[in-house]
Design a protein around this motif. Structure first.
Motif, mmCIF file in Angstrom:
data_model
loop_
_atom_site.group_PDB
_atom_site.id
_atom_site.type_symbol
_atom_site.label_atom_id
_atom_site.label_comp_id
_atom_site.label_asym_id
_atom_site.label_seq_id
_atom_site.Cartn_x
_atom_site.Cartn_y
_atom_site.Cartn_z
ATOM 1 N N GLU A 145 1.004 -7.812 9.455
ATOM 2 C CA GLU A 145 -0.003 -7.848 10.639
ATOM 3 C C GLU A 145 -1.211 -7.552 10.525
ATOM 4 O O GLU A 145 -2.574 -7.395 10.462
ATOM 5 C CB GLU A 145 0.271 -9.069 11.532
ATOM 6 N N ARG A 146 -0.664 -5.790 10.356
ATOM 7 C CA ARG A 146 -1.846 -4.424 11.606
ATOM 8 C C ARG A 146 -1.287 -3.758 9.792
ATOM 9 O O ARG A 146 -1.099 -2.318 9.857
ATOM 10 C CB ARG A 146 -0.685 -3.577 12.543
ATOM 11 N N TYR A 192 8.914 -10.483 1.436
ATOM 12 C CA TYR A 192 9.014 -12.095 1.996
ATOM 13 C C TYR A 192 7.748 -11.977 1.865
ATOM 14 O O TYR A 192 6.256 -12.907 1.983
ATOM 15 C CB TYR A 192 10.172 -12.627 2.443
ATOM 16 N N ALA A 193 7.282 -11.354 3.315
ATOM 17 C CA ALA A 193 6.212 -11.718 3.966
ATOM 18 C C ALA A 193 5.068 -10.844 3.170
ATOM 19 O O ALA A 193 3.680 -11.792 2.977
ATOM 20 C CB ALA A 193 5.780 -10.762 5.220
ATOM 21 N N GLU A 218 15.491 -3.682 5.047
ATOM 22 C CA GLU A 218 14.253 -3.550 4.909
ATOM 23 C C GLU A 218 13.018 -3.768 4.138
ATOM 24 O O GLU A 218 11.903 -4.772 4.205
ATOM 25 C CB GLU A 218 13.813 -1.947 6.319
ATOM 26 N N GLU A 247 17.126 -12.804 6.343
ATOM 27 C CA GLU A 247 16.719 -12.891 7.703
ATOM 28 C C GLU A 247 17.941 -13.018 9.181
ATOM 29 O O GLU A 247 16.564 -13.163 10.041
ATOM 30 C CB GLU A 247 16.435 -14.429 7.545
ATOM 31 N N LEU A 305 6.185 -1.698 6.122
ATOM 32 C CA LEU A 305 7.518 -1.475 6.714
ATOM 33 C C LEU A 305 7.303 -1.009 8.024
ATOM 34 O O LEU A 305 7.920 -1.267 9.091
ATOM 35 C CB LEU A 305 8.341 -0.546 6.042
ATOM 36 N N THR A 306 6.436 -0.234 8.510
ATOM 37 C CA THR A 306 6.129 0.375 9.544
ATOM 38 C C THR A 306 4.994 -0.854 10.639
ATOM 39 O O THR A 306 5.751 -0.597 11.992
ATOM 40 C CB THR A 306 5.830 1.712 10.020
ATOM 41 N N ALA A 307 4.256 -0.876 10.039
ATOM 42 C CA ALA A 307 3.292 -2.066 10.963
ATOM 43 C C ALA A 307 3.491 -3.169 10.873
ATOM 44 O O ALA A 307 3.119 -3.889 11.727
ATOM 45 C CB ALA A 307 2.601 -0.996 10.933
ATOM 46 N N GLY A 308 4.077 -3.510 9.679
ATOM 47 C CA GLY A 308 4.049 -4.649 9.255
ATOM 48 C C GLY A 308 3.210 -5.411 8.983
ATOM 49 O O GLY A 308 1.784 -4.788 9.146
ATOM 50 N N MET A 364 12.893 -7.484 3.362
ATOM 51 C CA MET A 364 12.695 -8.330 4.008
ATOM 52 C C MET A 364 10.693 -8.604 3.964
ATOM 53 O O MET A 364 9.804 -9.799 4.515
ATOM 54 C CB MET A 364 13.006 -8.460 5.406
ATOM 55 N N SER A 365 10.376 -6.907 3.902
ATOM 56 C CA SER A 365 8.696 -6.771 3.486
ATOM 57 C C SER A 365 8.751 -7.521 2.832
ATOM 58 O O SER A 365 7.499 -7.825 2.973
ATOM 59 C CB SER A 365 8.913 -5.383 4.050
ATOM 60 N N ALA A 373 4.732 -14.266 0.918
ATOM 61 C CA ALA A 373 3.825 -15.621 1.134
ATOM 62 C C ALA A 373 2.564 -14.759 1.193
ATOM 63 O O ALA A 373 1.129 -15.884 1.078
ATOM 64 C CB ALA A 373 4.997 -15.654 2.121
ATOM 65 N N ALA A 374 1.699 -13.835 1.254
ATOM 66 C CA ALA A 374 -0.007 -13.244 1.782
ATOM 67 C C ALA A 374 -0.079 -13.280 -0.088
ATOM 68 O O ALA A 374 -1.794 -13.261 0.139
ATOM 69 C CB ALA A 374 0.192 -11.803 2.311
#
Lengths: 206, 206
Positions: free
Chosen positions: B41-42, B123-124, B117, B181, B36-39, B120-121, B127-128
DNA sequence: ACCTGAACACCGTTCAAGT
DNA sequence: ACCTGAACACCGTTCAAGT
């Protein structure tokens, strides 16, 4: 979602000489191929470069990072989809709502199912890239075309048309994706064509 | 898609002592928070461990890899969604098709919008993780509940009901995702409720 | 203008050592 | 049974050197 840092996804520089243009195209093509054969998981920039027949350094001359690479191929394919939808919408002007809907559904499914493997790889790519903005841009392009088409229908006029078209588009995208991820057998694709059309027609009251 | 190596996503071992159970729960919670806070990616395993107040080694005692971690939180949230849908379906038995559809759409949207929130997180995260199988399993659970419900409707009986329910489900998922989205403003959510219900009712001929 | 590839920073994962 | 954290392998990205 929150804080996900904005990452530069633009191409770094545009090739000016002929051989550079060839290089970039080779890198793009290699990206799709590696995505297809190795999966997102094992798609490394070095591997893409090797497959394209160049060194990593070269790749980074044209793309600032791995995400930009994925972004580029995603954009390319969404562009093809959007163009197909736009063309179908233009050709269907003046038809009945039913005729328009048939054309739209057919164009969308055809485009997505033309290469199912690539379509599925790109779902993964899209998720790895913060593609929301890109997808929305392309969606809007399509939706604008659909809206314009529907206003020319002799039968039927619609309230809240913009939102309705958004619903139609999300429905097409959602159901098509589900069929793809369920294996996309010939039978399922056939049923999808029929049922998706039925749903859209029913929704539009046609 | 093709060759994506099967990665072990099961939990590595189950905690037996109380403090270990606490640790695992802390790690799960930390995963959502970092997401949630970093995404995505990080979100690093070290960061998740730090946030949970343990060392990386501890994390890897319970999860074989980063993906398994994402898989676990995704599963947890899909479970909540599936349960909500199942409950709604059970309570709606014997109603008219319209009543059933209203209950279904409301339950689905409520569950997805309870924490936008987090939705949505995920969904990412989905996909990963090569979550296709998991999502399909949960979808089928929901679809079974919907199918059973619809067969008890006094009005209306349906051909190809299984596929129709699949279409309904993909439509709910697709349109809800699109609204999320697009920002999920209160107004959009309101319109989604109305239009999604209208579409489902129209599709079912109710 | 374009390309190369060794070098660097960072992240996922392991494992020997601890309580 | 559970935890720690330095160590290792690997990947994204850079940059000095080449044509």
């Amino acid at each position: 979602m929150a804080t996900a840092l904005k990452i530069d996804l633009r191409a770094r520089k545009t090739p000016v000489q002929e051989r550079a243009a060839v290089t970039v195209e080779a890198v793009n093509e290699a990206t799709v191929q590696v995505l297809l054969t190795a999966g997102l998981e094992r798609m490394t920039t070095t591997r893409v470069a090797a497959r394209a027949g160049v060194s990593v350094g070269t790749l980074y001359q044209y793309y600032p990072n791995k995400q930009a690479l994925l972004f580029a191929v995603l954009e390319q394919h969404l562009m093809v989809l959007a163009t197909a939808v736009e063309q179908a919408c233009e050709q269907a002007r003046g038809l009945t709502v039913r005729g328009m809907t048939e054309a739209l559904v057919r164009a969308f499914i055809d485009a997505k199912m033309r290469n199912t493997e690539v379509s599925m790889s790109l779902y993964a790519a899209a998720a790895a890239v913060d593609s929301a903005a890109l997808v929305q841009r392309m969606s809007r392009r399509c939706q604008k075309a659909v809206t314009t088409m529907l206003t020319t229908a002799p039968d039927g006029r619609f309230e809240e048309l913009d939102f309705k078209v958004m619903m139609l588009f999300a429905t097409m995208a959602g159901t098509t994706r589900m069929v793809l991820e369920a294996g996309a057998s010939a039978k399922m694709v056939r049923m999808l064509r029929a049922e998706l059309l039925a749903m859209c027609l029913a929704y539009l009251g046609a």
